[in-house]
Design a protein around this motif. Sequence first.
Motif, short mmCIF file in Angstrom:
data_model
loop_
_atom_site.label_atom_id
_atom_site.label_comp_id
_atom_site.label_asym_id
_atom_site.label_seq_id
_atom_site.Cartn_x
_atom_site.Cartn_y
_atom_site.Cartn_z
N GLY A 28 -28.73 18.55 1.64
CA GLY A 28 -28.00 18.59 0.38
C GLY A 28 -26.91 17.54 0.21
O GLY A 28 -26.15 17.59 -0.74
N LEU A 29 -26.83 16.56 1.12
CA LEU A 29 -25.78 15.53 1.05
C LEU A 29 -25.97 14.63 -0.16
O LEU A 29 -27.08 14.17 -0.43
N ARG A 30 -24.87 14.39 -0.89
CA ARG A 30 -24.92 13.52 -2.08
C ARG A 30 -23.71 12.58 -2.07
O ARG A 30 -22.57 13.02 -1.86
N LEU A 31 -23.96 11.29 -2.32
CA LEU A 31 -22.90 10.31 -2.52
C LEU A 31 -22.36 10.52 -3.93
O LEU A 31 -23.11 10.46 -4.90
N CYS A 32 -21.04 10.77 -4.06
CA CYS A 32 -20.45 11.06 -5.36
C CYS A 32 -19.48 9.99 -5.85
O CYS A 32 -18.96 10.09 -6.95
N GLY A 33 -19.26 8.96 -5.06
CA GLY A 33 -18.42 7.86 -5.51
C GLY A 33 -17.76 7.14 -4.35
O GLY A 33 -17.98 7.46 -3.18
N TYR A 34 -16.96 6.15 -4.73
CA TYR A 34 -16.23 5.38 -3.73
C TYR A 34 -15.03 4.71 -4.38
O TYR A 34 -14.99 4.49 -5.59
N SER A 35 -14.03 4.42 -3.57
CA SER A 35 -12.89 3.59 -3.95
C SER A 35 -12.80 2.48 -2.93
O SER A 35 -12.94 2.73 -1.73
N VAL A 36 -12.58 1.28 -3.40
CA VAL A 36 -12.54 0.14 -2.49
C VAL A 36 -11.42 -0.80 -2.91
O VAL A 36 -11.13 -0.96 -4.09
N ARG A 37 -10.77 -1.39 -1.91
CA ARG A 37 -9.73 -2.40 -2.14
C ARG A 37 -9.98 -3.55 -1.18
O ARG A 37 -10.11 -3.35 0.03
N ASP A 38 -10.07 -4.76 -1.73
CA ASP A 38 -10.28 -5.95 -0.91
C ASP A 38 -9.01 -6.29 -0.14
O ASP A 38 -7.91 -6.16 -0.67
N GLY A 39 -9.21 -6.70 1.11
CA GLY A 39 -8.09 -7.16 1.93
C GLY A 39 -7.74 -8.58 1.56
O GLY A 39 -8.07 -9.07 0.49
N ILE A 60 -28.57 1.95 -1.44
CA ILE A 60 -28.51 2.63 -2.73
C ILE A 60 -27.46 2.05 -3.68
O ILE A 60 -27.60 2.18 -4.88
N VAL A 61 -26.43 1.41 -3.14
CA VAL A 61 -25.41 0.79 -3.99
C VAL A 61 -24.95 -0.50 -3.33
O VAL A 61 -24.59 -0.49 -2.16
N ARG A 62 -24.94 -1.60 -4.09
CA ARG A 62 -24.31 -2.84 -3.61
C ARG A 62 -22.98 -2.96 -4.32
O ARG A 62 -22.89 -2.81 -5.54
N VAL A 63 -21.92 -3.25 -3.54
CA VAL A 63 -20.57 -3.35 -4.09
C VAL A 63 -20.05 -4.75 -3.84
O VAL A 63 -20.05 -5.23 -2.69
N ASN A 64 -19.63 -5.42 -4.91
CA ASN A 64 -18.98 -6.73 -4.84
C ASN A 64 -17.56 -6.57 -5.35
O ASN A 64 -17.36 -6.07 -6.46
N VAL A 65 -16.59 -6.99 -4.55
CA VAL A 65 -15.19 -6.85 -4.92
C VAL A 65 -14.55 -8.23 -4.92
O VAL A 65 -14.65 -8.95 -3.93
N ALA A 66 -13.88 -8.59 -6.01
CA ALA A 66 -13.20 -9.88 -6.10
C ALA A 66 -12.03 -9.92 -5.11
O ALA A 66 -11.52 -8.88 -4.69
N ALA A 67 -11.60 -11.12 -4.79
CA ALA A 67 -10.45 -11.29 -3.90
C ALA A 67 -9.27 -10.50 -4.44
O ALA A 67 -8.96 -10.58 -5.63
N ALA A 68 -8.66 -9.70 -3.60
CA ALA A 68 -7.51 -8.85 -3.93
C ALA A 68 -7.84 -7.82 -5.02
O ALA A 68 -6.96 -7.22 -5.60
N GLY A 69 -9.13 -7.60 -5.27
CA GLY A 69 -9.55 -6.65 -6.31
C GLY A 69 -9.71 -5.24 -5.76
O GLY A 69 -9.68 -5.00 -4.55
N SER A 70 -9.92 -4.31 -6.68
CA SER A 70 -10.18 -2.93 -6.30
C SER A 70 -10.99 -2.27 -7.40
O SER A 70 -11.01 -2.73 -8.55
N GLU A 71 -11.66 -1.18 -7.05
CA GLU A 71 -12.38 -0.40 -8.05
C GLU A 71 -12.66 0.99 -7.50
O GLU A 71 -12.72 1.19 -6.29
N THR A 72 -12.81 1.91 -8.43
CA THR A 72 -13.23 3.27 -8.10
C THR A 72 -14.42 3.60 -8.99
O THR A 72 -14.38 3.34 -10.19
N VAL A 73 -15.46 4.14 -8.38
CA VAL A 73 -16.67 4.52 -9.11
C VAL A 73 -16.96 5.98 -8.80
O VAL A 73 -16.98 6.38 -7.63
N TRP A 74 -17.19 6.78 -9.85
CA TRP A 74 -17.56 8.19 -9.69
C TRP A 74 -19.00 8.39 -10.13
O TRP A 74 -19.42 7.87 -11.16
#
Length: 107
Positions: A28-39, A60-74
């Motif tokens: 029953g495991l499900r990925l429900c989101g992520y938060s990421v911050r670039d170093g 299942i998900v490719r994440v590209n984060v700009a330099a010093a960027g961040s994002e949260t996906v639900w």
Amino acid sequence: MPVANDYESVIVAALTSDDDATVPAVAGLRLCGYSVRDGASGASTFDIVNGATGAAAGKIVRVNVAAAGSETVWLPEGLPCPLGISVDHLSGDVDLVIYYRRLNTAA
């Protein structure tokens, strides 16, 4: 009908290589989101994987984060990950939080 447990999270600080079995396989495991911050590394890229290792084929998900960027996906309903959740690091340095839940299929 399956009943969802509360959201849970796991922190992967300073990700610079694959993170295997970030969340171990469970029914029953499900990925429900992520938060990421670039170093301080510049742009970063990684894949979230349905598998026991970052090298597994179930990307299942490719994440590209700009330099010093961040994002949260639900993903409120979540994406099924019966093989576990791992991270395949491709470039850069990020701090990552994975949000997941387990459906109780016995209810």
